[in-house]
Design a protein around this motif. Structure first.
Motif, PDB file in Angstrom:
ATOM      1  N   TYR A   1       8.441   4.351   8.575  1.00 28.93           N
ATOM      2  CA  TYR A   1       7.634   4.032   9.759  1.00 28.93           C
ATOM      3  C   TYR A   1       8.507   3.658  10.959  1.00 28.93           C
ATOM      4  O   TYR A   1       8.076   3.802  12.096  1.00 28.93           O
TER       5      TYR A   1
ATOM      6  N   ASP B   1       0.827  -1.215   0.000  1.00 24.74           N
ATOM      7  CA  ASP B   1       0.000   0.000   0.000  1.00 24.74           C
ATOM      8  C   ASP B   1       0.865   1.270   0.000  1.00 24.74           C
ATOM      9  O   ASP B   1       0.369   2.355   0.275  1.00 24.74           O
TER      10      ASP B   1
ATOM     11  N   GLY C   1      -0.559 -11.402   7.041  1.00 24.38           N
ATOM     12  CA  GLY C   1      -1.686 -11.715   6.173  1.00 24.38           C
ATOM     13  C   GLY C   1      -2.522 -10.483   5.903  1.00 24.38           C
ATOM     14  O   GLY C   1      -2.287  -9.413   6.480  1.00 24.38           O
TER      15      GLY C   1
ATOM     16  N   ARG D   1       5.093   0.829  15.672  1.00 26.83           N
ATOM     17  CA  ARG D   1       5.162   2.202  16.203  1.00 26.83           C
ATOM     18  C   ARG D   1       4.199   2.374  17.390  1.00 26.83           C
ATOM     19  O   ARG D   1       4.550   3.000  18.389  1.00 26.83           O
ATOM     20  N   MET D   2       3.003   1.796  17.272  1.00 26.13           N
ATOM     21  CA  MET D   2       2.052   1.859  18.390  1.00 26.13           C
ATOM     22  C   MET D   2       2.136   0.605  19.258  1.00 26.13           C
ATOM     23  O   MET D   2       1.858   0.641  20.451  1.00 26.13           O
TER      24      MET D   2
ATOM     25  N   CYS E   1       3.614   2.132   1.788  1.00 28.27           N
ATOM     26  CA  CYS E   1       4.289   2.616   3.012  1.00 28.27           C
ATOM     27  C   CYS E   1       5.756   2.189   2.994  1.00 28.27           C
ATOM     28  O   CYS E   1       6.060   1.054   2.631  1.00 28.27           O
TER      29      CYS E   1
ATOM     30  N   ASP F   1      -0.082  -7.788   9.907  1.00 27.99           N
ATOM     31  CA  ASP F   1       0.277  -6.926   8.784  1.00 27.99           C
ATOM     32  C   ASP F   1       0.578  -7.831   7.590  1.00 27.99           C
ATOM     33  O   ASP F   1       1.017  -8.967   7.757  1.00 27.99           O
ATOM     34  N   GLU F   2       0.342  -7.283   6.382  1.00 26.42           N
ATOM     35  CA  GLU F   2       0.653  -8.105   5.207  1.00 26.42           C
ATOM     36  C   GLU F   2       2.123  -8.025   4.829  1.00 26.42           C
ATOM     37  O   GLU F   2       2.594  -8.787   3.988  1.00 26.42           O
TER      38      GLU F   2
ATOM     39  N   SER G   1      -4.739   3.975  11.561  1.00 26.77           N
ATOM     40  CA  SER G   1      -4.061   4.466  10.348  1.00 26.77           C
ATOM     41  C   SER G   1      -4.998   4.654   9.175  1.00 26.77           C
ATOM     42  O   SER G   1      -4.594   4.467   8.017  1.00 26.77           O
TER      43      SER G   1
ATOM     44  N   ILE H   1      -5.660  -8.215   6.209  1.00 28.76           N
ATOM     45  CA  ILE H   1      -6.613  -7.969   7.304  1.00 28.76           C
ATOM     46  C   ILE H   1      -8.007  -8.442   6.900  1.00 28.76           C
ATOM     47  O   ILE H   1      -8.711  -9.091   7.685  1.00 28.76           O
ATOM     48  N   GLU H   2      -8.407  -8.112   5.671  1.00 28.06           N
ATOM     49  CA  GLU H   2      -9.805  -8.305   5.266  1.00 28.06           C
ATOM     50  C   GLU H   2     -10.216  -9.770   5.147  1.00 28.06           C
ATOM     51  O   GLU H   2     -11.404 -10.058   5.059  1.00 28.06           O
TER      52      GLU H   2
ATOM     53  N   GLY I   1      -2.845  -4.065  10.912  1.00 26.00           N
ATOM     54  CA  GLY I   1      -2.023  -3.091  10.186  1.00 26.00           C
ATOM     55  C   GLY I   1      -1.022  -2.440  11.129  1.00 26.00           C
ATOM     56  O   GLY I   1      -0.900  -1.217  11.203  1.00 26.00           O
TER      57      GLY I   1
HETATM   58  C1  LIG Z   1       0.244   3.595   7.240  1.00 21.19           C
HETATM   59  S1  LIG Z   1       1.010   2.107   7.818  1.00 21.19           S
HETATM   60  C2  LIG Z   1       0.704   2.308   9.557  1.00 21.19           C
HETATM   61  C3  LIG Z   1       1.339   1.316  10.452  1.00 21.19           C
HETATM   62  C4  LIG Z   1       0.995   1.471  11.933  1.00 21.19           C
HETATM   63  N1  LIG Z   1      -0.439   1.316  12.174  1.00 21.19           N
HETATM   64  C5  LIG Z   1       1.456   2.817  12.443  1.00 21.19           C
HETATM   65  O1  LIG Z   1       0.617   3.643  12.785  1.00 21.19           O
HETATM   66  O2  LIG Z   1       2.670   3.025  12.519  1.00 21.19           O
HETATM   67  C6  LIG Z   1      -0.198   0.905   7.315  1.00 21.19           C
HETATM   68  C7  LIG Z   1       0.216  -0.534   7.556  1.00 21.19           C
HETATM   69  O3  LIG Z   1      -0.904  -1.362   7.257  1.00 21.19           O
HETATM   70  C8  LIG Z   1      -0.505  -2.437   6.449  1.00 21.19           C
HETATM   71  N2  LIG Z   1      -1.667  -2.781   5.599  1.00 21.19           N
HETATM   72  C9  LIG Z   1      -2.340  -1.943   4.774  1.00 21.19           C
HETATM   73  N3  LIG Z   1      -3.367  -2.574   4.199  1.00 21.19           N
HETATM   74  C10 LIG Z   1      -3.341  -3.847   4.671  1.00 21.19           C
HETATM   75  C11 LIG Z   1      -4.164  -4.983   4.460  1.00 21.19           C
HETATM   76  N4  LIG Z   1      -5.216  -4.934   3.645  1.00 21.19           N
HETATM   77  N5  LIG Z   1      -3.856  -6.127   5.110  1.00 21.19           N
HETATM   78  C12 LIG Z   1      -2.769  -6.186   5.947  1.00 21.19           C
HETATM   79  N6  LIG Z   1      -1.966  -5.142   6.191  1.00 21.19           N
HETATM   80  C13 LIG Z   1      -2.248  -3.979   5.564  1.00 21.19           C
HETATM   81  C14 LIG Z   1       0.679  -1.944   5.661  1.00 21.19           C
HETATM   82  O4  LIG Z   1       1.518  -3.017   5.262  1.00 21.19           O
HETATM   83  C15 LIG Z   1       1.341  -0.999   6.668  1.00 21.19           C
HETATM   84  O5  LIG Z   1       2.292  -1.668   7.442  1.00 21.19           O
END
Ligand SMILES: C[S@@+](CC[C@H](N)C(=O)[O-])C[C@H]1O[C@@H](n2cnc3c(N)ncnc32)[C@H](O)[C@@H]1O
Length: 241
Positions: free
Chosen positions: A37, A30, A101, A68-69, A32, A84-85, A119, A103-104, A63
């Motif tokens: 991060y 996606d 994996g 970070r959190m 990132c 996380d994927e 996020s 999320i959905e 995700g």
């Molecule tokens: C913007 S980053 C934020 C990470 C964390 N939540 C933070 O605040 O530091 C979004 C994260 O979500 C994961 N992600 C986005 N869409 C996803 C999905 N459909 N399934 C699994 N992970 C996903 C991305 O790989 C990425 O690590």
């Protein structure tokens, strides 16, 4: 549709169509950047989360990125399962169980005190992905538990371009949000550090408060309360059967 962007541990990593990232290091599907991060400081999020859930709760963090959190939540005594994927993101998570994996489509045979979808992932451009994510939140929350969601602020897509200088020495610029059809915007952000610049382009569907609450309702969830004045952080609970 996805396009291959690389390989990790024998698995093909694919970039989602409409999503892009530039800058040093690995980039997730996606858009990132893993290095970015790892550098971004955490703000008040762990305190907001801690104020809304029981002490010592087990949190399913959807995700999680590099943690970070996750890490501040662990320090506050919570147990966290991080999903996380991106394997490269999860590699940097310490002290939490990690699950790689989408999320959905997550289907753990387990329920959690708290499920967290932060996020702005609830603004997924693809409605089916959003539905899947909210269904996963509902199906993994224990009786009496709650779902914490971080949604976009009111002017996220309109007050542009805008920038914020972080006291730790970098600037976040939200550059543009261009309509690409079906109520979805292509959003472009830039993170400028003295020694490196990252950009991310992603698809986001703006949701009014009513649309957001409608999407929760479809998944069998309802707002219990908004946790912040700007209504960005939300505590949701299952609708009573
Ligand atoms: C913007 S980053 C934020 C990470 C964390 N939540 C933070 O605040 O530091 C979004 C994260 O979500 C994961 N992600 C986005 N869409 C996803 C999905 N459909 N399934 C699994 N992970 C996903 C991305 O790989 C990425 O690590």
């Amino acid at each position: 549709m996805r396009a291959d962007v690389g390989r990790w541990a024998g698995m093909t990593i694919e970039m989602r169509e409409g999503y892009e990232g530039t800058g040093p290091g690995a980039i997730t599907p996606d858009g990132c950047a893993v290095e970015l991060y790892s550098r971004l400081p955490v703000g008040e999020e762990p305190d907001i989360i801690a104020s809304a859930v029981p002490a010592g709760a087990h949190i399913l963090e959807l995700g999680s990125g590099v943690g970070r959190m996750t890490h501040p939540l662990l320090e506050r005594g919570f147990t966290v399962t991080a999903v996380d994927e991106s394997a490269e993101m999860l590699e940097r998570v310490r002290g939490a169980r990690t699950i790689r994996g989408a999320i959905e489509t997550l289907d753990l045979d387990e329920k959690f005190d708290v499920v967290m979808l932060a996020s702005f992932l609830v603004h997924a451009g693809d409605v089916e992905v959003r539905r899947g994510m909210l269904d996963v939140c509902r199906s993994h929350v224990a009786d009496g538990g709650c779902v914490l969601i971080q949604r976009e602020g009111e002017n996220y897509h309109t007050d542009l371009p805008r920038e914020r200088h972080d006291p730790s020495g970098f600037t976040i610029r939200m550059l543009s949000a261009e309509p690409v059809g079906d109520g979805v915007n292509s959003v472009r952000a830039e993170y400028a550090f003295p020694d490196a610049v990252w950009t991310q382009t992603f698809l986001a569907r703006p949701l009014s408060k009513e649309e957001f609450e409608g999407a929760l309702g479809e998944a069998g969830l309802r707002v219990d309360r908004y946790l912040t004045e700007d209504r960005v952080w939300v505590r949701a609970v299952p609708v009573e059967a």
